[in-house]
Scaffold this motif. Structure first.
Motif, PDB file in Angstrom:
ATOM      1  N   GLY A  40       2.410 -23.955 -29.650  1.00  0.00           N
ATOM      2  CA  GLY A  40       3.350 -23.841 -30.747  1.00  0.00           C
ATOM      3  C   GLY A  40       3.181 -22.628 -31.637  1.00  0.00           C
ATOM      4  N   ALA A  41       2.041 -21.929 -31.517  1.00  0.00           N
ATOM      5  CA  ALA A  41       1.788 -20.791 -32.409  1.00  0.00           C
ATOM      6  C   ALA A  41       2.869 -19.730 -32.298  1.00  0.00           C
ATOM      7  N   LEU A  42       3.337 -19.492 -31.074  1.00  0.00           N
ATOM      8  CA  LEU A  42       4.434 -18.547 -30.835  1.00  0.00           C
ATOM      9  C   LEU A  42       5.555 -19.241 -30.063  1.00  0.00           C
TER      10      LEU A  42
ATOM     11  N   GLU B 121       3.460 -20.378 -19.964  1.00  0.00           N
ATOM     12  CA  GLU B 121       3.435 -21.444 -20.983  1.00  0.00           C
ATOM     13  C   GLU B 121       4.578 -21.265 -21.990  1.00  0.00           C
ATOM     14  N   GLY B 122       5.694 -20.704 -21.521  1.00  0.00           N
ATOM     15  CA  GLY B 122       6.862 -20.521 -22.375  1.00  0.00           C
ATOM     16  C   GLY B 122       6.857 -19.237 -23.165  1.00  0.00           C
ATOM     17  N   ILE B 123       5.759 -18.463 -23.098  1.00  0.00           N
ATOM     18  CA  ILE B 123       5.687 -17.184 -23.792  1.00  0.00           C
ATOM     19  C   ILE B 123       6.028 -16.063 -22.814  1.00  0.00           C
TER      20      ILE B 123
ATOM     21  N   LEU C 194       8.551 -17.785 -36.683  1.00  0.00           N
ATOM     22  CA  LEU C 194       9.763 -18.194 -37.374  1.00  0.00           C
ATOM     23  C   LEU C 194      10.935 -17.261 -37.093  1.00  0.00           C
ATOM     24  N   ALA C 195      10.614 -15.986 -36.878  1.00  0.00           N
ATOM     25  CA  ALA C 195      11.698 -15.005 -36.668  1.00  0.00           C
ATOM     26  C   ALA C 195      12.190 -14.950 -35.246  1.00  0.00           C
ATOM     27  N   SER C 196      11.404 -15.509 -34.307  1.00  0.00           N
ATOM     28  CA  SER C 196      11.743 -15.364 -32.906  1.00  0.00           C
ATOM     29  C   SER C 196      12.420 -16.617 -32.361  1.00  0.00           C
ATOM     30  N   THR C 197      13.207 -16.395 -31.338  1.00  0.00           N
ATOM     31  CA  THR C 197      13.739 -17.518 -30.588  1.00  0.00           C
ATOM     32  C   THR C 197      12.657 -17.963 -29.619  1.00  0.00           C
ATOM     33  N   ARG C 198      12.862 -19.087 -28.978  1.00  0.00           N
ATOM     34  CA  ARG C 198      11.909 -19.508 -27.955  1.00  0.00           C
ATOM     35  C   ARG C 198      11.867 -18.456 -26.854  1.00  0.00           C
ATOM     36  N   ALA C 199      10.645 -18.158 -26.382  1.00  0.00           N
ATOM     37  CA  ALA C 199      10.478 -17.065 -25.423  1.00  0.00           C
ATOM     38  C   ALA C 199      11.363 -17.224 -24.199  1.00  0.00           C
TER      39      ALA C 199
END
Length: 341
Positions: A206-208, A275-277, A333-338
Motif C-alpha cells: 500500500g505504500a505506493l 506487485e502492482g507497482i 496520493l498523487a498517483s493512480t494505481r500503477a
C-alpha cells in the motif's frame, strides 16, 4: 557483440586506497593499490574515521567508464578501470570481496585507487588478503549495477494474472507499460549479501498503491505517474530509485544476511508490473553487460542496441527532489494505481 549502451551516472560508495592500507606484510605501510603490486597474506586495516565517499560513474556507448560530474572524489572525465576483485578474510573467518577501481589521468598514469567493498568493512579489524582475481571484477561490478527483483515477487503476465518471478521461464509473455505484451529473453539469478549500501529496499503493501510488499535492489527505478505534479518535477511521469524513497516506516532497508535476486531481460528496456507497482527491467549498458552470459551475443545482438531509446529513461528524478518527509505519501496520493497508470 551486444552493444554497450550509455546510462546516466551512477553513484557508488568507495574508500580511497589510503583509507584501506596494509598494516602487516610485504606491503606494510602502503595504501591499497592495483593487483600487480599486491601480495597474498598481507593484512589490511580500515583507517579510523574514514568513511565511504560517493564516486559518480558515467558509462559511454564505447564501453568506457569515467568519473562523473559532481563526484565526491576523483576528477570528472578521468577514465576508470576495473582492476581486480580481491577477497579478504577477517579473524572470524568471514570473507569480504572488494572491487578495485583505478582512476587514470589524461597521460595514462595511475592517479587514484578506490576500493568498492561488496559488504561492510569495520575499523580496528584486520583483513587478510586471501584472493586476487583479475578476471571477475567486471562481472561483480555488473551484478552491483543490475536492477533486480527478489524471490517471491509477483509479475503481471499478458493474461493479467500474476506469477512469482522464480516460476517464470524464457519466452513467457509479460505485460509492459509501453510496448504491450513482450517475451522474456533472459532471466538472471544470483544470491548476494544484503548489507549496507547494497541491502534491498522493502516497500510495504500500500505504500505506493502496491498489492503486496515489494522488495527490490536499492537502485531499482520505479515508474510513478502522478495525476498532479506534486513534487515539482515539471512532469507527471517519474522514474524514482527505491533507495531514495526510504523513510524508515513504509519503505525500509532490509539490512543483513543474504538476498536472492532475479533479473528480467527483454528486447528493450521495459516498465513491467511487480506487485502492482510499475518497475523497470534490466537495462543493458557498459556496466551491466558483463552480467549477461556470452551466448546472448548471437541471439540478441540485433535487438539490444535499442535499450537506450526508451522514452521513459528521461523521467528519472534526482534525490534532492525527494528529500522531504512526506515524499512517499505525496507520491501515493498523487498517483493512480500503477497497473492503470
Amino acid at each position: 557483440m551486444i552493444s554497450a549502451i550509455a546510462k546516466p551516472a551512477a553513484s557508488i560508495p568507495v574508500l580511497r586506497g589510503r583509507d584501506f592500507a596494509c598494516v602487516q606484510g610485504a606491503n606494510e605501510g602502503d595504501a591499497l593499490t592495483c593487483a600487480d603490486d599486491l601480495s597474498l597474506d598481507d593484512t589490511y586495516g580500515f583507517a579510523d574515521g574514514a568513511k565511504p565517499l560517493r564516486l559518480r560513474v558515467d558509462s559511454s556507448d564505447q564501453g568506457r567508464i569515467t568519473v562523473g560530474e559532481d563526484s565526491a572524489v576523483g576528477t570528472p572525465g578521468s577514465a576508470l578501470h576495473l582492476d581486480s576483485c580481491l577477497t579478504f578474510m577477517s579473524p572470524d573467518g568471514t570473507t569480504t570481496e572488494v572491487i578495485v577501481l583505478a582512476e587514470v589521468d589524461p597521460s595514462g598514469h595511475l592517479a587514484r585507487v578506490y576500493a568498492l567493498p561488496l559488504s561492510e568493512l569495520h575499523p580496528r579489524v584486520d583483513y587478510t588478503l586471501v584472493g586476487i582475481d583479475r578476471e571477475k571484477a567486471a562481472r561483480k561490478f555488473a551484478e552491483v549495477a543490475c536492477v533486480s527483483f527478489t524471490k517471491g515477487t509477483r509479475i503481471t503476465l499478458a493474461s493479467g494474472t500474476q506469477k512469482r518471478i522464480e516460476a517464470l521461464k524464457i519466452g513467457d509473455k509479460v505485460l509492459t507499460r509501453d510496448n504491450g505484451v513482450q517475451e522474456i529473453r533472459w532471466i538472471g539469478h544470483s544470491t548476494v549479501r544484503a548489507v549496507g549500501d547494497f541491502a534491498p529496499i522493502s516497500i510495504a503493501k500500500g505504500a505506493l498503491n502496491n498489492d503486496h510488499d515489494l522488495v527490490v535492489s536499492p537502485d531499482h527505478r520505479l515508474f510513478i505517474y502522478q495525476r498532479h505534479d506534486t513534487l515539482g518535477a515539471g512532469r507527471n511521469a517519474l522514474l524514482v530509485k527505491a533507495r531514495h524513497l526510504v523513510n524508515g516506516d513504509t519503505i525500509t532497508r532490509q539490512d543483513g544476511g543474504f538476498v536472492e535476486y532475479y533479473q528480467l531481460l527483454f528486447d528493450q528496456h521495459e516498465i513491467i508490473y511487480a506487485e502492482g507497482i510499475a518497475a523497470e527491467t534490466l537495462l543493458v549498458d557498459t556496466r551491466t553487460r558483463a552480467a549477461l552470459p556470452p551466448e546472448l551475443d548471437d541471439v540478441l545482438a540485433r535487438s539490444l542496441p535499442d535499450h537506450a531509446t526508451a522514452p521513459h529513461l528521461q523521467f528519472e528524478v534526482a534525490k534532492a527532489l525527494l528529500d522531504r518527509p512526506d515524499a512517499v505519501d505525496a507520491l501515493r496520493l498523487a498517483s493512480t494505481r500503477a497497473a492503470t497508470g
